[in-house]
Design a protein around this motif. Sequence first.
Motif: not given
Length: 197
Positions: A113-141
């Motif tokens: 998480g922290a490593e690639v977010s500092d290295l690459s904006e495109s990887m940070r955005l994939v990480m943001k999208e993926g973690t947001s999807a996880i939070v969405g599922r927790i929210d739904r439950t």
Amino acid sequence: MPVTARSTDTRRNILEAAQRIMAHKGYSAVGINEVLAEAGVPKGSFYHYFASKDAFGEALLKNYFEEYLVDMDRTLARSGRTAAERLMGYWRQWRETQGVDECQGKCLAVKLGAEVSDLSESMRLVMKEGTSAIVGRIDRTIAEGLEDGSIVVDGDPRGTAQSLYDMWLGASVMAKIHRSLAPIDTSMAMTRQLLHV
């Protein structure tokens, strides 16, 4: 050039090998040649499957989150259980996967998480999208638990879901630092308190 089943399999083998290695070493510490050797793919063929190391990193994270979310959906959809039971099953599964190899875990969000977010904006955005999807599922439950009466929260379900995910992610990092599951066990206890289960 048309995509063949063989090239899709080779690409998947590269991504799976990378995930295994990077779950232990991180992103920057792993060279492309190490991944290709692990995958049994000739060194010169990397750019046939990925345009750059950033594109490779994006594909790695997208693949990881796709698989993670399928597994999470399966855990959270278990029939015959309350929402609280399903959500607590998810946290127990998290504890098991983060406790392997002396708390080295298997979660790329924790490891990279922290490593690639500092290295690459495109990887940070994939990480943001993926973690947001996880939070969405927790929210739904949590919302399902409010409906079936198995969960009670003092605030907004989305805010509670985000807080829980943030707490568990931080606890997983602390478990790696201390080589102990104590931070994760503390998160489990706090989760029970926050959800009143």
